[in-house]
Design a protein around this motif. Structure first.
Motif, PDB file in Angstrom:
ATOM      1  N   LEU A   1       0.801  -1.228   0.000  1.00  0.00           N
ATOM      2  CA  LEU A   1       0.000   0.000   0.000  1.00  0.00           C
ATOM      3  C   LEU A   1       0.837   1.283   0.000  1.00  0.00           C
ATOM      4  N   ILE A   2       1.989   1.247   0.643  1.00  0.00           N
ATOM      5  CA  ILE A   2       2.728   2.509   0.783  1.00  0.00           C
ATOM      6  C   ILE A   2       3.963   2.528  -0.125  1.00  0.00           C
TER       7      ILE A   2
ATOM      8  N   PHE B   1       1.308   1.030  -3.798  1.00  0.00           N
ATOM      9  CA  PHE B   1       0.278   1.945  -4.268  1.00  0.00           C
ATOM     10  C   PHE B   1       0.655   3.429  -4.170  1.00  0.00           C
ATOM     11  N   LEU B   2       0.900   3.895  -2.943  1.00  0.00           N
ATOM     12  CA  LEU B   2       1.058   5.336  -2.754  1.00  0.00           C
ATOM     13  C   LEU B   2       2.259   5.874  -3.542  1.00  0.00           C
ATOM     14  N   PHE B   3       3.393   5.211  -3.341  1.00  0.00           N
ATOM     15  CA  PHE B   3       4.605   5.685  -4.022  1.00  0.00           C
ATOM     16  C   PHE B   3       4.443   5.600  -5.541  1.00  0.00           C
TER      17      PHE B   3
ATOM     18  N   ALA C   1       1.752   5.534  -7.284  1.00  0.00           N
ATOM     19  CA  ALA C   1       0.751   6.467  -7.811  1.00  0.00           C
ATOM     20  C   ALA C   1       1.353   7.854  -7.955  1.00  0.00           C
ATOM     21  N   VAL C   2       2.062   8.298  -6.898  1.00  0.00           N
ATOM     22  CA  VAL C   2       2.664   9.639  -6.956  1.00  0.00           C
ATOM     23  C   VAL C   2       3.697   9.692  -8.081  1.00  0.00           C
TER      24      VAL C   2
ATOM     25  N   VAL D   1      -0.588  -2.088  -9.432  1.00  0.00           N
ATOM     26  CA  VAL D   1       0.087  -1.834  -8.156  1.00  0.00           C
ATOM     27  C   VAL D   1       0.987  -3.020  -7.809  1.00  0.00           C
TER      28      VAL D   1
END
Lengths: 405, 307
Positions: free
Chosen positions: B7-8, B12-14, B16-17, B79
């Motif tokens: 997730l992080i 996902f987060l990384f 996505a950014v 992801v």
């Protein structure tokens, strides 16, 4: 086999104006095409009969944003034909100059759009960037980027200054360089060859049969150009002087249509140079005087082909009939010949390749009970007969039609 | 910890950014090529959040479950792709034998979901887009698999970590004749996977008005867009991993060098997309089955002979 229909429009990124294509497809292949217009009818011909002779150019200028000088040009030629006068030489040169500047920017606009339609957005942006130079020159010449209002019965509406002409010369140099770059870089691109060659072929026979005109027919080998076939204004002397030539190619595919337009842009640039260099001094307009009874025709080679205007006068200060025939109206039906058998990906290009201008072409469509229908030839004949009978009844005469019915 | 990875970071987060920033970079470079100003750096984020806030319109004829599930699965798969790739580059022992095959499988999932989702939408434009995506997938997977097989043979390992270790010992695969040829093939396959010009026929804005994504709106469309953005970040990293020694985080220079390689590949993709018109779908398939397959086979033969 079940046929699928693929609707394109009335609002679609491919189309800058509202119109509706129905493609009958089999897999990715187009079997047939149907077209519906009439979303944007504004009734210009009727409006024109409510305006004075000198107001009409401003109205017809707004038929189309791109050919904004072609319509008034054809109109003033029609009225001059009715009057039997000719514009003074300087007026003729100014009108022709604006007409050719319009062709240059219109063709560059199309080149950009064609690039966009094949997914080549760089060509789109670059073509429009160089088009700006021409528009700047148009603004300096006439006061407007588009809608120049330079046509007037009996000559040009305004004079042009030497400063503006010098600026135009520079803009033409930029445009010539850019056009040559496009001709070299884009037309020699192997992928573009692959995409455009042999696509949407309009044969010479079909072009003649459908009555195609302008850059839709010339790539098919039909050397028709109003500027040469029926010379008017400064076009006759410039052609005789060899300042430019008519571009005719033979294959009739989308590639030829593109090459034809790019080469025409170059020819227009040469023609503009000749017009500026040979611009005569003296009056640029004459006072036309009262418009007598009668009728007149005028036609001009617009960027998309021949635009034709007809006016009739009863001696009053307004035309009692004004007829407009825009080039796209005759070019549209060529889809029937060029689209079937092609891929969907190519049909988008073929529809764009005639440089369609729907707002010029709009005709009345009848919408009743939420359904759209068009009047066929039979319907129109029926309506006409009914009207005759009505008038005869009113006049109390024996019907001449009765023996034919 | 697995949840954190997924997730992080690097999931996902990384991803996505990084993906949205890559999209912005692509858009900005494109704009400069066009003589336009281009969007500010947060534009891709603004677009994404705006789409998230919009209504999801369900077409009347759509098979609702398939239609709505497709973007979610596509996003989840991309992801996963980013996570596997990130972990393999973080430490070479993170992978397992055969993870490159799993990776390749998940890489195909977003495309398959576009096919399914667009097929479920039930409109002719989506259907044409869907069939084009399918043809394109069948086209580019052939040379793509040959190239990946070549690298597996060359490195003698079935895991991403193993391929990276091989390159650490013997130098990047790109620095050989077969490597250069295979890299060109892989780059064009990546171009098609991302659905960028000249291989954007499934979307073909000016022909199909968005094609496969024609019926999508709101959060569902945002899901697809984000999945594409994450792929736009992952696939250049994948190319670096396969051909150019991977992203090595040993000291400041390593990160800088990795960033440079990354930007170079993204810029290459952007330049290709701005200097080519769109190929017709049959031409694209022919291109992959013809030239690209021949080139990849040549690369394979060269690599077997040690070139």
């Amino acid at each position: 086999m079940k046929k699928t229909t693929l609707p394109i429009g009335p609002f679609h990124p491919l189309l800058e104006e509202p119109e509706f294509f129905t493609f009958h497809i089999d897999g990715e292949t187009v079997v047939d095409v149907d077209l519906r217009i009439g979303y944007n009818h504004r009734g210009h011909e009727k409006l024109a009969t409510g305006l004075t002779w000198d107001q009409v150019p401003f109205l017809v200028e707004r038929i189309c944003g791109i050919c904004s000088t072609s319509h008034p040009y054809a109109y003033v030629l029609a009225v001059e034909d009715l009057l039997g006068i000719k514009a003074p030489p300087r007026g003729q040169f100014i009108r022709a100059l604006i007409g050719e500047m319009e062709r240059i920017h219109s063709h560059l606009l199309w080149l950009g759009l064609a690039g966009h339609f094949i997914g080549y957005n760089t060509v789109w942006m670059w073509a429009w960037r160089y088009r700006e130079e021409i528009l700047d020159a148009c603004e300096l010449l006439s006061g407007n980027r588009n809608h120049y209002a330079m046509n007037r019965v009996g000559g040009a509406r305004r004079d042009v200054s030497q400063k503006a002409l010098d600026f135009t010369m520079n803009a033409l140099d930029v445009a010539e360089k850019a056009t040559k770059m496009f001709l070299g870089a884009v037309a020699d691109d192997p992928v573009i060859h692959k995409r455009l060659k042999g696509v949407g072929i309009l044969t010479k026979e079909d072009a003649i049969a459908y009555g195609a005109t302008g850059p839709t027919s010339r790539p098919s080998g039909v050397p028709f150009d109003v500027r040469v076939d029926d010379p008017y204004d400064a076009y006759g002397p410039s052609y005789t002087a060899g300042a430019w030539k008519v571009i005719v190619t033979e294959n009739g595919d989308v590639f030829d249509k593109m090459v034809c337009r790019v080469l025409e842009t170059l020819e227009s640039i040469y023609l503009c140079r000749w017009l500026i260099e040979n611009m005569p001094d003296g009056d640029f307009q004459v006072i036309p005087g009262n418009i007598p009874e009668g009728e007149g025709c005028g036609h001009h080679e617009a960027p998309r082909g021949e635009v034709f205007h007809y006016v009739r006068s009863d001696g009053s200060n307004k035309p009692i009939r004004h007829k407009v025939r825009a080039p796209t109206f005759v070019n549209l039906p060529t889809y029937k010949a060029s689209c079937p058998g092609e891929q969907i990906a190519d049909v988008a290009l073929i529809t764009a390749s005639i440089d369609p201008c729907y707002c010029c072409t709009e005709r009345v469509g009848v919408v009743a009970d939420g359904r759209h229908s068009s009047l066929t030839q039979d319907d129109l004949v029926k309506l006409s007969v009914e009207r005759t009978l009505e008038i005869e009844k009113k006049m109390g005469v024996k019907s001449v039609l009765s023996k034919f019915r | 910890m697995q949840v954190f990875y997924y997730l992080i970071f690097p999931g996902f987060l990384f991803a996505a950014v990084a993906g949205l920033l890559t999209t912005w970079f692509d858009r900005k470079v494109t704009a400069r090529v066009h003589y336009r100003v281009g969007p500010p750096w947060f534009q891709s984020f603004a677009d994404f959040f705006k789409l998230m806030g919009k209504e999801v319109i369900l077409p009347e004829n759509a098979k609702k479950t398939g239609f709505l599930l497709a973007p979610i699965v596509a996003l989840a798969a991309s992801v996963l792709v980013a996570t596997i790739l990130g972990l393999s580059n973080w430490s070479y022992d993170n992978g397992f034998v055969g993870d490159i095959i799993v990776f390749w499988y998940f890489l195909a999932v977003p495309s398959i979901m576009i096919i399914l989702g667009a097929g479920a939408a039930g409109s002719p434009l989506s259907a044409v887009g869907s069939s084009r995506e399918m043809k394109l997938l069948l086209g580019y997977e052939v040379p793509f698999v040959i190239v990946i097989t070549m690298i597996i043979f060359k490195a003698g390992s079935l895991s991403l970590g193993g391929i990276l270790e091989y390159q650490l010992a013997h130098g990047p695969i790109l620095y050989s004749l077969s490597g250069v040829i295979a890299f060109i093939v892989a780059l064009l396959c990546v171009q098609a996977k991302l659905g960028l010009v000249p291989f954007d026929a499934p979307e073909a804005e000016t022909e199909l008005g968005g094609g496969a994504f024609y019926d999508y709106s709101g959060a569902a469309l945002a899901g697809f867009k984000l999945s594409k953005a994450i792929l736009f970040y992952s696939l250049p990293i994948f190319l670096i991993t396969l051909f150019w020694g991977g992203v090595r985080i040993d000291g400041g220079i390593g990160i800088l060098w990795a960033l440079l390689k990354y930007i170079l590949i993204v810029a290459l993709i952007t330049v290709i997309r701005n200097t080519n018109p769109r190929l017709r779908i049959d031409q694209a398939v022919k291109f992959f089955w013809g030239w690209m397959t021949i080139l990849s086979v040549i690369a394979f033969i060269l690599s077997v002979n040690g070139l």
